[in-house]
Design a protein around this motif. Structure first.
Motif, PDB file in Angstrom:
ATOM      1  N   GLU A   6       0.839  -1.187   0.000  1.00  0.00           N
ATOM      2  CA  GLU A   6       0.000   0.000   0.000  1.00  0.00           C
ATOM      3  C   GLU A   6       0.883   1.249   0.000  1.00  0.00           C
ATOM      4  O   GLU A   6       1.742   1.421   0.863  1.00  0.00           O
ATOM      5  N   VAL A   7       0.676   2.098  -0.985  1.00  0.00           N
ATOM      6  CA  VAL A   7       1.423   3.349  -1.103  1.00  0.00           C
ATOM      7  C   VAL A   7       0.596   4.453  -0.470  1.00  0.00           C
ATOM      8  O   VAL A   7      -0.589   4.600  -0.747  1.00  0.00           O
ATOM      9  N   THR A   8       1.242   5.230   0.400  1.00  0.00           N
ATOM     10  CA  THR A   8       0.561   6.345   1.051  1.00  0.00           C
ATOM     11  C   THR A   8       1.231   7.660   0.668  1.00  0.00           C
ATOM     12  O   THR A   8       2.417   7.708   0.349  1.00  0.00           O
ATOM     13  N   SER A   9       0.459   8.720   0.713  1.00  0.00           N
ATOM     14  CA  SER A   9       0.957  10.049   0.407  1.00  0.00           C
ATOM     15  C   SER A   9       1.628  10.650   1.643  1.00  0.00           C
ATOM     16  O   SER A   9       1.147  10.463   2.762  1.00  0.00           O
ATOM     17  N   THR A  10       2.737  11.356   1.432  1.00  0.00           N
ATOM     18  CA  THR A  10       3.445  12.039   2.515  1.00  0.00           C
ATOM     19  C   THR A  10       3.715  13.480   2.077  1.00  0.00           C
ATOM     20  O   THR A  10       3.438  13.856   0.930  1.00  0.00           O
ATOM     21  N   LYS A  11       4.285  14.275   2.963  1.00  0.00           N
ATOM     22  CA  LYS A  11       4.634  15.655   2.613  1.00  0.00           C
ATOM     23  C   LYS A  11       5.660  15.696   1.485  1.00  0.00           C
ATOM     24  O   LYS A  11       5.660  16.596   0.659  1.00  0.00           O
ATOM     25  N   GLU A  12       6.564  14.726   1.468  1.00  0.00           N
ATOM     26  CA  GLU A  12       7.640  14.698   0.488  1.00  0.00           C
ATOM     27  C   GLU A  12       7.266  13.969  -0.800  1.00  0.00           C
ATOM     28  O   GLU A  12       8.001  14.034  -1.777  1.00  0.00           O
ATOM     29  N   GLY A  13       6.196  13.218  -0.802  1.00  0.00           N
ATOM     30  CA  GLY A  13       5.805  12.439  -1.976  1.00  0.00           C
ATOM     31  C   GLY A  13       4.945  11.264  -1.584  1.00  0.00           C
ATOM     32  O   GLY A  13       3.825  11.427  -1.127  1.00  0.00           O
ATOM     33  N   TYR A  14       5.502  10.065  -1.715  1.00  0.00           N
ATOM     34  CA  TYR A  14       4.775   8.826  -1.421  1.00  0.00           C
ATOM     35  C   TYR A  14       5.737   7.844  -0.771  1.00  0.00           C
ATOM     36  O   TYR A  14       6.949   7.959  -0.910  1.00  0.00           O
ATOM     37  N   GLU A  15       5.157   6.846  -0.097  1.00  0.00           N
ATOM     38  CA  GLU A  15       6.008   5.824   0.493  1.00  0.00           C
ATOM     39  C   GLU A  15       5.222   4.543   0.716  1.00  0.00           C
ATOM     40  O   GLU A  15       3.989   4.532   0.738  1.00  0.00           O
ATOM     41  N   PHE A  16       5.968   3.456   0.877  1.00  0.00           N
ATOM     42  CA  PHE A  16       5.396   2.186   1.302  1.00  0.00           C
ATOM     43  C   PHE A  16       6.438   1.459   2.135  1.00  0.00           C
ATOM     44  O   PHE A  16       7.632   1.737   2.042  1.00  0.00           O
ATOM     45  N   THR A  17       5.967   0.556   2.979  1.00  0.00           N
ATOM     46  CA  THR A  17       6.848  -0.188   3.877  1.00  0.00           C
ATOM     47  C   THR A  17       6.752  -1.666   3.542  1.00  0.00           C
ATOM     48  O   THR A  17       5.660  -2.217   3.423  1.00  0.00           O
ATOM     49  N   THR A  18       7.913  -2.302   3.382  1.00  0.00           N
ATOM     50  CA  THR A  18       7.943  -3.718   3.038  1.00  0.00           C
ATOM     51  C   THR A  18       7.715  -4.575   4.280  1.00  0.00           C
ATOM     52  O   THR A  18       7.745  -4.085   5.407  1.00  0.00           O
ATOM     53  N   LYS A  19       7.556  -5.871   4.054  1.00  0.00           N
ATOM     54  CA  LYS A  19       7.370  -6.805   5.166  1.00  0.00           C
ATOM     55  C   LYS A  19       8.588  -6.824   6.086  1.00  0.00           C
ATOM     56  O   LYS A  19       8.490  -7.175   7.253  1.00  0.00           O
ATOM     57  N   ASN A  20       9.764  -6.441   5.556  1.00  0.00           N
ATOM     58  CA  ASN A  20      10.993  -6.387   6.359  1.00  0.00           C
ATOM     59  C   ASN A  20      11.227  -5.012   6.972  1.00  0.00           C
ATOM     60  O   ASN A  20      12.340  -4.708   7.397  1.00  0.00           O
ATOM     61  N   LYS A  21      10.186  -4.175   6.972  1.00  0.00           N
ATOM     62  CA  LYS A  21      10.225  -2.839   7.590  1.00  0.00           C
ATOM     63  C   LYS A  21      11.179  -1.876   6.891  1.00  0.00           C
ATOM     64  O   LYS A  21      11.717  -0.961   7.503  1.00  0.00           O
ATOM     65  N   ILE A  22      11.395  -2.078   5.607  1.00  0.00           N
ATOM     66  CA  ILE A  22      12.173  -1.129   4.807  1.00  0.00           C
ATOM     67  C   ILE A  22      11.178  -0.163   4.173  1.00  0.00           C
ATOM     68  O   ILE A  22      10.202  -0.582   3.555  1.00  0.00           O
ATOM     69  N   VAL A  23      11.422   1.123   4.365  1.00  0.00           N
ATOM     70  CA  VAL A  23      10.526   2.149   3.836  1.00  0.00           C
ATOM     71  C   VAL A  23      11.065   2.620   2.486  1.00  0.00           C
ATOM     72  O   VAL A  23      12.222   3.032   2.387  1.00  0.00           O
TER      73      VAL A  23
END
Length: 156
Positions: A6-23
């Protein structure tokens, strides 16, 4: 087919977090190329990086998430050109271009990828112009991409 993160919007752009907690951070910025008459051609530059910084592409959901994000962007913005610049961090720009190119080839889609030429890459500059095949300005964007590279890096 893998389910994307799931990609979410942030102030800087977008992000998602993997199952290994890598953003993974995905972002756009304005970039200007030059056309034949010397006019500015506004495109978006797309990039991404991860925190903590790793070079782990073994999680297939990362690829699926980034590809679907780009496809969704072009579905919403069919008449734009997108520049992809490979980050030079760690001396891995060439490797990043190879991976991004393999991702593009694995997916049948209407997005064309025009890579920088060999003489640009020999100078350590790896980039691509992404544009929809049905974009009426496709040739204009592609021409401005190559023209700008030659102006910046030199034409051989």
């Amino acid at each position: 087919m893998y389910i994307p993160y799931e990609v979410t919007s942030t102030k800087e752009g977008y992000e998602f977090t993997t199952k290994n907690k890598i953003v993974y951070k995905l972002y756009f910025s304005n970039y200007y190329l030059t056309d034949e008459q010397g006019n500015d051609v506004k495109v978006l530059s797309f990039g991404f990086y991860n925190v903590p910084e790793t070079f782990n592409t073994k999680d297939p959901r990362i690829k699926v998430t980034i590809i679907e994000f780009i496809m969704d962007f072009f579905d919403k913005n069919p008449d734009i050109g997108m520049l992809y610049l490979c980050d030079t961090k760690g001396g891995l720009a060439r490797h990043r271009r190879i991976i991004f190119g393999s991702w593009h080839r694995e997916v049948e889609n209407e997005i064309e990828k025009h890579d920088c030429l060999e003489h640009h890459a020999k100078q350590g500059y790896y980039s691509s112009m992404l544009v929809r095949s049905d974009n009426p300005l496709k040739e204009y964007y592609v021409d401005a991409f190559y023209r700008s590279l030659d102006e910046y890096l030199g034409d051989i």
